[in-house]
Design a protein around this motif. Sequence first.
Motif, PDB file in Angstrom:
ATOM      1  N   GLN A 194      16.054   4.648 -13.693  1.00  2.02           N
ATOM      2  CA  GLN A 194      16.353   4.837 -14.980  1.00  2.02           C
ATOM      3  C   GLN A 194      17.895   4.286 -15.351  1.00  2.02           C
ATOM      4  OE1 GLN A 194      14.153   5.366 -17.761  1.00  2.02           O
ATOM      5  NE2 GLN A 194      12.948   5.196 -15.862  1.00  2.02           N
ATOM      6  N   THR A 195      18.575   4.169 -14.160  1.00  2.00           N
ATOM      7  CA  THR A 195      20.285   3.917 -14.414  1.00  2.00           C
ATOM      8  C   THR A 195      20.326   2.305 -14.651  1.00  2.00           C
ATOM      9  OG1 THR A 195      20.406   3.552 -11.981  1.00  2.00           O
ATOM     10  CG2 THR A 195      20.657   5.579 -12.669  1.00  2.00           C
ATOM     11  N   GLU A 196      21.540   1.849 -14.990  1.00  2.00           N
ATOM     12  CA  GLU A 196      21.789   0.525 -15.357  1.00  2.00           C
ATOM     13  C   GLU A 196      21.381  -0.517 -14.344  1.00  2.00           C
ATOM     14  OE1 GLU A 196      25.307  -2.188 -17.104  1.00  2.00           O
ATOM     15  OE2 GLU A 196      25.651  -0.160 -16.930  1.00  2.00           O
ATOM     16  N   GLU A 197      21.833  -0.114 -12.974  1.00  2.00           N
ATOM     17  CA  GLU A 197      21.649  -1.008 -11.961  1.00  2.00           C
ATOM     18  C   GLU A 197      20.087  -0.792 -11.620  1.00  2.00           C
ATOM     19  OE1 GLU A 197      23.451   1.742 -11.515  1.00  2.00           O
ATOM     20  OE2 GLU A 197      25.482   1.081 -10.855  1.00  2.00           O
ATOM     21  N   GLY A 198      19.434   0.406 -11.611  1.00  2.00           N
ATOM     22  CA  GLY A 198      18.149   0.404 -11.173  1.00  2.00           C
ATOM     23  C   GLY A 198      17.172  -0.332 -11.996  1.00  2.00           C
ATOM     24  N   ARG A 199      17.462  -0.389 -13.236  1.00  2.00           N
ATOM     25  CA  ARG A 199      16.474  -0.998 -14.480  1.00  2.00           C
ATOM     26  C   ARG A 199      16.023  -2.481 -13.571  1.00  2.00           C
ATOM     27  NH1 ARG A 199      18.861   2.376 -18.175  1.00  2.00           N
ATOM     28  NH2 ARG A 199      20.518   0.852 -18.673  1.00  2.00           N
ATOM     29  N   ASN A 200      17.187  -3.221 -13.550  1.00  2.00           N
ATOM     30  CA  ASN A 200      17.106  -4.803 -13.141  1.00  2.00           C
ATOM     31  C   ASN A 200      16.706  -4.837 -11.441  1.00  2.00           C
ATOM     32  OD1 ASN A 200      17.875  -5.185 -15.536  1.00  2.00           O
ATOM     33  ND2 ASN A 200      19.859  -4.998 -15.253  1.00  2.00           N
ATOM     34  N   ALA A 201      16.546  -3.637 -10.677  1.00  2.00           N
ATOM     35  CA  ALA A 201      16.380  -3.694  -9.321  1.00  2.00           C
ATOM     36  C   ALA A 201      14.685  -4.023  -9.095  1.00  2.00           C
ATOM     37  CB  ALA A 201      16.854  -2.648  -8.582  1.00  2.00           C
ATOM     38  N   GLY A 202      14.497  -4.733  -7.975  1.00  2.00           N
ATOM     39  CA  GLY A 202      13.074  -5.009  -7.601  1.00  2.00           C
ATOM     40  C   GLY A 202      12.678  -4.032  -6.561  1.00  2.00           C
ATOM     41  N   PHE A 203      11.551  -3.759  -6.681  1.00  4.49           N
ATOM     42  CA  PHE A 203      11.048  -2.732  -5.383  1.00  4.49           C
ATOM     43  C   PHE A 203       9.828  -3.416  -4.732  1.00  4.49           C
ATOM     44  CE2 PHE A 203      13.859  -0.162  -7.993  1.00  4.49           C
ATOM     45  CZ  PHE A 203      14.359   0.726  -6.978  1.00  4.49           C
ATOM     46  N   LEU A 204       9.952  -3.322  -3.470  1.00  2.85           N
ATOM     47  CA  LEU A 204       8.718  -3.617  -2.675  1.00  2.85           C
ATOM     48  C   LEU A 204       8.273  -2.144  -1.857  1.00  2.85           C
ATOM     49  CD1 LEU A 204       6.519  -5.469  -1.533  1.00  2.85           C
ATOM     50  CD2 LEU A 204       8.002  -6.101   0.192  1.00  2.85           C
ATOM     51  N   ILE A 205       7.357  -1.449  -2.125  1.00  6.68           N
ATOM     52  CA  ILE A 205       6.981  -0.330  -1.617  1.00  6.68           C
ATOM     53  C   ILE A 205       6.074  -0.380  -0.773  1.00  6.68           C
ATOM     54  CG2 ILE A 205       6.015   1.884  -2.030  1.00  6.68           C
ATOM     55  CD1 ILE A 205       7.199   1.989  -4.718  1.00  6.68           C
ATOM     56  N   ILE A 206       6.238  -0.113   0.680  1.00 14.17           N
ATOM     57  CA  ILE A 206       5.158  -0.437   1.661  1.00 14.17           C
ATOM     58  C   ILE A 206       4.741   0.767   2.096  1.00 14.17           C
ATOM     59  CG2 ILE A 206       4.803  -1.015   4.176  1.00 14.17           C
ATOM     60  CD1 ILE A 206       7.290  -3.033   3.889  1.00 14.17           C
ATOM     61  N   THR A 207       3.241   0.803   2.149  1.00 13.36           N
ATOM     62  CA  THR A 207       2.427   2.203   2.232  1.00 13.36           C
ATOM     63  C   THR A 207       0.979   1.967   2.799  1.00 13.36           C
ATOM     64  OG1 THR A 207       1.933   4.367   1.599  1.00 13.36           O
ATOM     65  CG2 THR A 207       1.719   2.427  -0.096  1.00 13.36           C
ATOM     66  N   HIS A 208       0.570   2.774   3.422  1.00 16.49           N
ATOM     67  CA  HIS A 208      -0.934   2.676   3.748  1.00 16.49           C
ATOM     68  C   HIS A 208      -1.540   3.617   3.145  1.00 16.49           C
ATOM     69  CE1 HIS A 208       0.435   5.013   7.173  1.00 16.49           C
ATOM     70  NE2 HIS A 208      -0.586   5.743   7.292  1.00 16.49           N
ATOM     71  N   TYR A 209      -1.175   4.682   2.531  1.00 19.61           N
ATOM     72  CA  TYR A 209      -1.539   5.799   1.617  1.00 19.61           C
ATOM     73  C   TYR A 209      -1.174   5.474   0.138  1.00 19.61           C
ATOM     74  CZ  TYR A 209      -2.584   8.345   5.837  1.00 19.61           C
ATOM     75  OH  TYR A 209      -2.996   8.898   7.180  1.00 19.61           O
ATOM     76  N   PRO A 210      -2.328   5.494  -0.686  1.00 22.85           N
ATOM     77  CA  PRO A 210      -1.997   5.344  -2.022  1.00 22.85           C
ATOM     78  C   PRO A 210      -1.240   6.478  -3.030  1.00 22.85           C
ATOM     79  CG  PRO A 210      -4.197   4.853  -1.557  1.00 22.85           C
ATOM     80  CD  PRO A 210      -3.766   5.641  -0.356  1.00 22.85           C
ATOM     81  N   ARG A 211      -1.001   7.554  -2.016  1.00 25.58           N
ATOM     82  CA  ARG A 211      -0.338   8.751  -2.748  1.00 25.58           C
ATOM     83  C   ARG A 211       1.008   8.652  -3.493  1.00 25.58           C
ATOM     84  NH1 ARG A 211       1.358  13.313   1.554  1.00 25.58           N
ATOM     85  NH2 ARG A 211       2.720  12.190   2.634  1.00 25.58           N
ATOM     86  N   ILE A 212       1.744   7.871  -2.832  1.00 21.14           N
ATOM     87  CA  ILE A 212       3.072   7.681  -3.566  1.00 21.14           C
ATOM     88  C   ILE A 212       3.020   6.901  -4.552  1.00 21.14           C
ATOM     89  CG2 ILE A 212       3.379   5.396  -2.163  1.00 21.14           C
ATOM     90  CD1 ILE A 212       6.365   6.352  -1.912  1.00 21.14           C
ATOM     91  N   LEU A 213       1.851   6.011  -5.118  1.00 21.36           N
ATOM     92  CA  LEU A 213       1.832   5.130  -6.092  1.00 21.36           C
ATOM     93  C   LEU A 213       1.148   6.279  -7.223  1.00 21.36           C
ATOM     94  CD1 LEU A 213       0.338   1.949  -4.514  1.00 21.36           C
ATOM     95  CD2 LEU A 213       2.618   2.759  -4.992  1.00 21.36           C
ATOM     96  N   GLN A 214       0.950   7.427  -7.166  1.00 23.59           N
ATOM     97  CA  GLN A 214       0.650   8.257  -7.849  1.00 23.59           C
ATOM     98  C   GLN A 214       1.931   8.819  -8.850  1.00 23.59           C
ATOM     99  OE1 GLN A 214      -1.526  11.669  -6.298  1.00 23.59           O
ATOM    100  NE2 GLN A 214      -3.018  10.253  -5.188  1.00 23.59           N
ATOM    101  N   TYR A 215       2.958   8.550  -8.157  1.00 22.48           N
ATOM    102  CA  TYR A 215       4.341   8.851  -8.792  1.00 22.48           C
ATOM    103  C   TYR A 215       5.057   7.921  -9.304  1.00 22.48           C
ATOM    104  CZ  TYR A 215       2.682  13.354  -6.480  1.00 22.48           C
ATOM    105  OH  TYR A 215       2.102  14.517  -5.927  1.00 22.48           O
TER     106      TYR A 215
END
Length: 256
Positions: free
Chosen positions: A193-214
């Motif tokens: 939600q910050t100015e820098e964060g809105r334009n950042a790209g994220f690659l979330i590596i996981t083997h459990y889907p639970r983080i993607l619930q949030y």
Amino acid sequence: MSDRGLRIADLRCSVEGKEILKGIDLAVEPGNVHALMGPNGSGKSTLAFALTGHPHYDVTSGSASIDGEDLLAMSPDKRARSGLFLSFQYPAAIPGIKVANFLHAARQAVRPDSLAPAKFRALLLEKMDVLGMDPAFMGRYLNDGFSGGEKKRLEMLQLAVLAPKYAILDETDSGLDVDALRDVCASVQALRQTEEGRNAGFLIITHYPRILQYIAPDVVHVMMDGRIVKTGGADLAHRIESEGYDTIREEIGSVV
């Protein structure tokens, strides 16, 4: 077409002579969240280390660029300065090094002379407030005696202070209970939600889907045996949650 993004094409990587990545194609756009899922041993963390320049990971062919610049031609420190960040699965503890000193050194390494000490301290306090972190963290030794959740939240503070263009979160959910995971994900969402964060790209590596619930992904990729075998939307993560990876193996047949 714009060359902005973290762009990977036909990337192959070996470790001690064994090929782990077998032709990875992936593009993370500014402001988007990509999830890279797959069972243990599929090559997800290898991709993270190859992109950030770990010396034990030998990229044998293919390309990777960050906003049009050749990432693979850069040394690891230059990759960080170009805007690439890696959140480790198991952050190291360094007794004797205070969090505030470490973060200041990291900021200076990535953005030399960008902030005077007083202004840096103000920035640090501001980011800790955004993340809901106790300022007492600054006086503690780096990850020394930290719980799993505290270590991961400190990684998010590093992310906030360094403000990279693209962040790779390598199994940030590993070892966290539900409450700690929720707190860490809330930190990521606050940063976005910050100015820098809105334009950042994220690659979330996981083997459990639970983080993607949030943290809702824009795109989900599934990796198996060093290849991305399937790409889809958030519903793909929901399928894996309910049916497991076997259903993906059945769909792709002889690919893996």
